[in-house]
Scaffold this motif. Structure first.
Motif, PDB file in Angstrom:
ATOM      1  N   GLY A  79       0.810  -1.488  -0.349  1.00 38.66           N
ATOM      2  CA  GLY A  79      -0.191   0.322   0.415  1.00 38.66           C
ATOM      3  C   GLY A  79       1.197   1.476  -0.109  1.00 38.66           C
ATOM      4  N   VAL A  80      -0.153   2.739   0.132  1.00 34.72           N
ATOM      5  CA  VAL A  80       0.869   3.808  -0.166  1.00 34.72           C
ATOM      6  C   VAL A  80       1.602   3.605   1.332  1.00 34.72           C
ATOM      7  N   GLN A  86       0.869  -4.125  -8.765  1.00 28.82           N
ATOM      8  CA  GLN A  86       2.068  -3.418  -9.030  1.00 28.82           C
ATOM      9  C   GLN A  86       2.032  -2.842 -10.426  1.00 28.82           C
ATOM     10  N   ARG A  87       1.324  -3.105 -11.500  1.00 29.81           N
ATOM     11  CA  ARG A  87       1.148  -2.508 -13.051  1.00 29.81           C
ATOM     12  C   ARG A  87       0.231  -1.470 -13.099  1.00 29.81           C
ATOM     13  N   PRO A  88      -0.907  -1.830 -12.786  1.00 33.03           N
ATOM     14  CA  PRO A  88      -1.897  -0.411 -12.265  1.00 33.03           C
ATOM     15  C   PRO A  88      -1.882   0.500 -11.215  1.00 33.03           C
ATOM     16  N   ARG A  89      -1.204  -0.057  -9.924  1.00 33.92           N
ATOM     17  CA  ARG A  89      -0.779   0.803  -9.170  1.00 33.92           C
ATOM     18  C   ARG A  89       0.316   1.656  -8.947  1.00 33.92           C
ATOM     19  N   ALA A  90       1.219   2.269 -10.366  1.00 38.06           N
ATOM     20  CA  ALA A  90       2.025   3.305 -10.497  1.00 38.06           C
ATOM     21  C   ALA A  90       1.117   4.420 -11.141  1.00 38.06           C
ATOM     22  N   LEU A  91      -0.123   3.535 -12.084  1.00 38.00           N
ATOM     23  CA  LEU A  91      -0.785   5.096 -12.555  1.00 38.00           C
ATOM     24  C   LEU A  91      -1.753   5.185 -11.572  1.00 38.00           C
ATOM     25  N   VAL A  92      -2.776   4.491 -10.887  1.00 38.99           N
ATOM     26  CA  VAL A  92      -3.857   4.956 -10.350  1.00 38.99           C
ATOM     27  C   VAL A  92      -2.812   6.167  -9.135  1.00 38.99           C
ATOM     28  N   ALA A  99       4.646   6.811  -5.513  1.00 41.19           N
ATOM     29  CA  ALA A  99       4.636   6.019  -7.216  1.00 41.19           C
ATOM     30  C   ALA A  99       5.741   5.366  -7.482  1.00 41.19           C
ATOM     31  N   LEU A 100       7.050   6.773  -7.041  1.00 40.74           N
ATOM     32  CA  LEU A 100       8.189   6.451  -7.801  1.00 40.74           C
ATOM     33  C   LEU A 100       8.937   5.188  -7.050  1.00 40.74           C
ATOM     34  N   GLN A 101       8.793   5.098  -5.740  1.00 36.75           N
ATOM     35  CA  GLN A 101       9.506   3.955  -5.215  1.00 36.75           C
ATOM     36  C   GLN A 101       8.853   2.386  -5.403  1.00 36.75           C
ATOM     37  N   VAL A 131       7.773   4.254 -12.407  1.00 36.18           N
ATOM     38  CA  VAL A 131       8.088   5.627 -12.457  1.00 36.18           C
ATOM     39  C   VAL A 131       7.721   6.630 -13.696  1.00 36.18           C
ATOM     40  N   THR A 132       7.920   5.763 -14.847  1.00 34.76           N
ATOM     41  CA  THR A 132       7.441   6.293 -15.783  1.00 34.76           C
ATOM     42  C   THR A 132       6.049   6.375 -16.618  1.00 34.76           C
TER      43      THR A 132
END
Length: 289
Positions: free
Chosen positions: A32-33, A153-159, A205-207, A211-212
């Motif tokens: 999580g965050v 993990q994959r949709p997490r960075a976008l959200v 999100a950066l960690q 990051v892209t």
């Protein structure tokens, strides 16, 4: 416009420093965050330097938002990715492809079109409904972080990136609505909650993800929504007959920025802090010298 562009330079340089600081911080547990991550990142000098640049950029952003339409400032802030790309190519010796150099030129062209087409900032006062809606949106960013942090993990960075962009968008609109110090005004709390939530989500999100992807989500979140609010509710306009030019400039500036989204990725460094390679997954070769 000078302040908007200078703000973009500050944010562009800060993004790499903050990403490096976030990655250097001790990772937490779970998916999580990570609320404690901010505290750990603050122990990294690169993250602190990034925050200092962010503070300078924010002051310049405030000046720009008080004199320019939101859509112009938002596009200029998205252009910080072009600044980051150029810095990476010169100082970190990261190789840019022809497509990426073209994207840098496209961003500059889009900003030039916006500068030609932009009118004065709107002078409508935000309604009470808009002020309370802005606070609700800021709280919604926090809730989005809770939900997004539980995703794969994959949709997490976008959200999380989108959530951070929405939070920064709340800040942009709040700056326009603030009229003097009045802590009974919900806009002040929207500014604090939205900005704080945006930093928390973006740091996570950066960690924890691509990051892209996170950076692309943040660009979309902080540009499109605030621009619409500025035009529809606050009266931002273009010069007579140049609305099409402003829309074109805005679209190509954001599109060019999205092409450069990978430059939110920090470079890899060794134990001494020396850059040894471009960011993971960027496809750039190792730094030389």
């Amino acid at each position: 416009m000078i302040c908007a562009l200078a703000s973009s330079v500050c944010f562009g340089a800060a993004s790499v420093l903050q990403a490096m600081g976030a990655r250097a911080a001790t990772p937490g547990t779970g998916g999580g965050v990570d609320v404690a991550l901010m505290g750990r990142a603050l122990r990294q000098w690169r993250y602190l330097a990034g925050l200092a640049l962010d503070g300078t950029g924010f002051v310049l952003q405030i000046v720009a938002l008080r004199t320019l339409p939101i859509y112009v400032v938002g596009a200029a802030l998205a252009a910080s990715l072009a600044v980051t790309a150029v810095i990476a190519s010169r100082l970190l010796r990261v190789r840019l492809s022809r497509v990426e150099w073209t994207a840098v030129a496209v961003v500059c062209a889009g900003l030039a079109l916006l500068a030609l087409a932009a009118g004065k900032e709107g002078h409508r006062e935000g309604s009470d409904a808009l002020r309370w809606a802005l606070l609700a949106a800021a709280v919604g960013v926090l809730l989005l972080g809770v939900v997004g942090g539980r995703l794969p993990q994959r949709p997490r960075a976008l959200v999380l990136g989108l959530g951070a962009g929405f939070g920064f968008g709340v800040v942009e609109v709040a700056v326009r609505l603030i009229d003097g110090i009045d802590f009974a005004d919900p806009v002040w709390y929207a500014l604090l909650v939205g900005g704080g939530a945006a930093f928390l989500l973006l740091t996570s999100a950066l960690q924890r993800g691509s990051v892209t992807t996170a950076t692309a989500g943040a660009v979309l979140g902080e540009t499109i929504g605030p621009a619409i609010i500025g035009v529809v509710w606050l009266g931002d306009r273009t010069r007579e007959g140049l609305g099409w030019l402003a829309v074109t400039g805005f679209a190509i500036a954001v599109a060019g920025s999205l092409t450069l989204a990978r430059f939110g990725e920090p470079p890899e460094v060794d134990e001494t802090g020396r850059v040894v390679a471009a960011g993971a997954g960027t496809g750039a070769g190792p730094a030389k010298g």
